[in-house]
Scaffold this motif. Structure first.
Motif, PDB file in Angstrom:
ATOM      1  N   ALA A 227       0.864  -1.179   0.000  1.00 54.06           N
ATOM      2  CA  ALA A 227       0.000   0.000   0.000  1.00 54.06           C
ATOM      3  C   ALA A 227       0.905   1.234   0.000  1.00 54.06           C
ATOM      4  O   ALA A 227       2.033   1.183   0.485  1.00 54.06           O
ATOM      5  CB  ALA A 227      -0.904   0.009   1.224  1.00 54.06           C
ATOM      6  N   VAL A 228       0.410   2.326  -0.575  1.00 48.30           N
ATOM      7  CA  VAL A 228       1.164   3.583  -0.604  1.00 48.30           C
ATOM      8  C   VAL A 228       0.265   4.694  -0.075  1.00 48.30           C
ATOM      9  O   VAL A 228      -0.866   4.862  -0.537  1.00 48.30           O
ATOM     10  CB  VAL A 228       1.643   3.936  -2.023  1.00 48.30           C
ATOM     11  CG1 VAL A 228       2.527   5.188  -1.978  1.00 48.30           C
ATOM     12  CG2 VAL A 228       2.397   2.773  -2.651  1.00 48.30           C
ATOM     13  N   LEU A 229       0.770   5.446   0.908  1.00 50.11           N
ATOM     14  CA  LEU A 229       0.049   6.594   1.443  1.00 50.11           C
ATOM     15  C   LEU A 229       0.693   7.867   0.924  1.00 50.11           C
ATOM     16  O   LEU A 229       1.910   8.056   1.053  1.00 50.11           O
ATOM     17  CB  LEU A 229       0.069   6.595   2.974  1.00 50.11           C
ATOM     18  CG  LEU A 229      -0.547   7.842   3.641  1.00 50.11           C
ATOM     19  CD1 LEU A 229      -2.034   7.945   3.327  1.00 50.11           C
ATOM     20  CD2 LEU A 229      -0.306   7.823   5.159  1.00 50.11           C
ATOM     21  N   GLN A 279       9.363   5.084   4.413  1.00 46.49           N
ATOM     22  CA  GLN A 279       9.024   6.453   4.031  1.00 46.49           C
ATOM     23  C   GLN A 279      10.018   6.949   2.999  1.00 46.49           C
ATOM     24  O   GLN A 279      11.201   6.625   3.051  1.00 46.49           O
ATOM     25  CB  GLN A 279       9.040   7.384   5.245  1.00 46.49           C
ATOM     26  CG  GLN A 279       8.587   8.810   4.927  1.00 46.49           C
ATOM     27  CD  GLN A 279       8.319   9.620   6.175  1.00 46.49           C
ATOM     28  OE1 GLN A 279       7.622   9.160   7.078  1.00 46.49           O
ATOM     29  NE2 GLN A 279       8.869  10.823   6.252  1.00 46.49           N
ATOM     30  N   SER A 280       9.533   7.720   2.046  1.00 48.33           N
ATOM     31  CA  SER A 280      10.395   8.295   1.017  1.00 48.33           C
ATOM     32  C   SER A 280       9.863   9.665   0.639  1.00 48.33           C
ATOM     33  O   SER A 280       8.765  10.063   1.039  1.00 48.33           O
ATOM     34  CB  SER A 280      10.436   7.389  -0.219  1.00 48.33           C
ATOM     35  OG  SER A 280       9.180   7.374  -0.870  1.00 48.33           O
ATOM     36  N   THR A 289      11.747  12.937   5.271  1.00 50.38           N
ATOM     37  CA  THR A 289      12.139  11.554   5.458  1.00 50.38           C
ATOM     38  C   THR A 289      13.386  11.472   6.332  1.00 50.38           C
ATOM     39  O   THR A 289      13.456  10.641   7.262  1.00 50.38           O
ATOM     40  CB  THR A 289      12.409  10.886   4.090  1.00 50.38           C
ATOM     41  OG1 THR A 289      11.183  10.914   3.319  1.00 50.38           O
ATOM     42  CG2 THR A 289      12.855   9.450   4.245  1.00 50.38           C
ATOM     43  N   ALA A 290      14.373  12.329   6.062  1.00 50.74           N
ATOM     44  CA  ALA A 290      15.580  12.336   6.894  1.00 50.74           C
ATOM     45  C   ALA A 290      15.252  12.726   8.333  1.00 50.74           C
ATOM     46  O   ALA A 290      15.757  12.145   9.292  1.00 50.74           O
ATOM     47  CB  ALA A 290      16.611  13.306   6.305  1.00 50.74           C
ATOM     48  N   TRP A 291      14.359  13.709   8.490  1.00 51.06           N
ATOM     49  CA  TRP A 291      13.951  14.144   9.837  1.00 51.06           C
ATOM     50  C   TRP A 291      13.256  13.000  10.581  1.00 51.06           C
ATOM     51  O   TRP A 291      13.497  12.785  11.779  1.00 51.06           O
ATOM     52  CB  TRP A 291      13.028  15.354   9.726  1.00 51.06           C
ATOM     53  CG  TRP A 291      12.359  15.766  10.997  1.00 51.06           C
ATOM     54  CD1 TRP A 291      11.085  15.534  11.386  1.00 51.06           C
ATOM     55  CD2 TRP A 291      12.977  16.478  12.090  1.00 51.06           C
ATOM     56  NE1 TRP A 291      10.833  16.056  12.628  1.00 51.06           N
ATOM     57  CE2 TRP A 291      11.990  16.646  13.089  1.00 51.06           C
ATOM     58  CE3 TRP A 291      14.248  16.985  12.322  1.00 51.06           C
ATOM     59  CZ2 TRP A 291      12.242  17.295  14.285  1.00 51.06           C
ATOM     60  CZ3 TRP A 291      14.490  17.643  13.514  1.00 51.06           C
ATOM     61  CH2 TRP A 291      13.494  17.792  14.490  1.00 51.06           C
TER      62      TRP A 291
END
Length: 295
Positions: A227-229, A279-280, A289-291
């Motif tokens: 699934a993708v949100l 996450q991307s 994403t880095a945070w």
């Protein structure tokens, strides 16, 4: 003064007025080395050349931005324009005499409307979750559009995941919206891996369009059982000016919690496997994403 024109101004048929999108310069330079910035709705302005008056056509009727081409009707009585609202791209009409604004489309992905010389017919591109943009035609009311092209007939033979527009409550009670792409053949009750895709900007938004294009390969993952949100946290466009400004000087605060509560909501629904979350994102989405990794 204090107004920045966005896009190309459009002449009225009688040559007496101009219509254009404009925003106001809201933040002045404060000596921090950052140039003056604008972060407000882009409103429709009707400029009377004889008097010099520039009227904000939106007033309090519409709390969103002009997005797309502005077009005068052949008789000069109506101005058509596009608006990105929530996860859709809509077409509106502004009645010049009364000042009334009317939505002509609802929960659609319409772009690039082109009117016939007499203003009675219009052609436009329209995207859907199951198809990239195709050409449609209808009358000026935008009722009952007829599809004219089929540029990707192979899609009829390709299994795709279904999309759902989802909403949830953030940690401070704000309503947040996004698009959920489910795996191909998804059955209710299945727990599946979840990929969260954060958009750039942050002044941008995910839309309920075709999820197999540049920067959005969601259907590939749906075909792999994921699934993708696609969340639209505070700072996103299409949800009003207050929402647009809500993450100013707070990147990684409320916006981060908006995304995480969306993931929590899908875990609670039994869709997302809490042990298989990814996450991307690109640009601001890459920052987020880095945070997230640090939290």
């Amino acid at each position: 003064a204090g107004m920045s024109i966005q896009g190309t101004p459009e002449w009225s048929p009688d040559g007496k007025s101009l219509a254009y999108g404009a925003l106001t310069v809201q933040w002045k330079g404060n000596g921090d080395g950052i140039a003056p910035r604008s972060l407000t709705n882009t409103v429709l302005v009707v400029h009377d050349l004889a008097t010099g008056s520039a009227k904000n056509a939106f007033g309090t009727q519409l709390d969103n931005s002009v997005g797309g081409e502005i077009h005068w009707s052949h008789d000069g009585r109506t101005i058509h324009f596009g608006v990105q609202e929530r996860v859709y791209s809509s077409v509106y009409a502004y009645d010049v005499a009364s000042g009334r604004i009317t939505a002509l489309t609802k929960e659609s992905m319409v772009r690039g409307a082109s009117f016939s010389a007499d203003g009675r017919a219009v052609a436009f591109a329209m995207e859907s979750p199951r198809s990239p943009a195709e050409v449609y035609a209808t009358d000026a009311s935008f009722a009952s559009p007829a599809r004219l092209t089929n540029t990707n007939p192979q899609l009829a033979n390709i299994a795709m995941g279904e999309t759902e527009v989802v909403t949830w409550k953030s940690s401070d009670g704000w309503n947040v919206e996004g698009v959920l792409l489910k795996p191909v053949g998804y059955q209710p009750g299945q727990k599946v891996p979840l990929l969260v895709s954060v958009h750039g900007g942050p002044t941008g938004a995910h839309t309920n369009g075709f999820k197999a294009n540049w920067g959005s390969p969601g259907q590939y993952w749906a075909g792999k059982g994921w699934a993708v949100l696609y969340p639209n946290p505070r700072g996103s466009t299409g949800y009003g000016e207050k929402f647009l400004l809500a993450n100013v000087k707070d990147w990684g605060g409320g916006d981060y919690r908006d995304i995480q509560t969306g993931i929590d909501a899908l875990v609670k629904r039994g869709i997302a496997d809490p042990d298989k979350l990814v996450q991307s994102g690109w640009s601001y989405g890459g920052y987020m994403t880095a945070w997230t990794l640090t939290q």
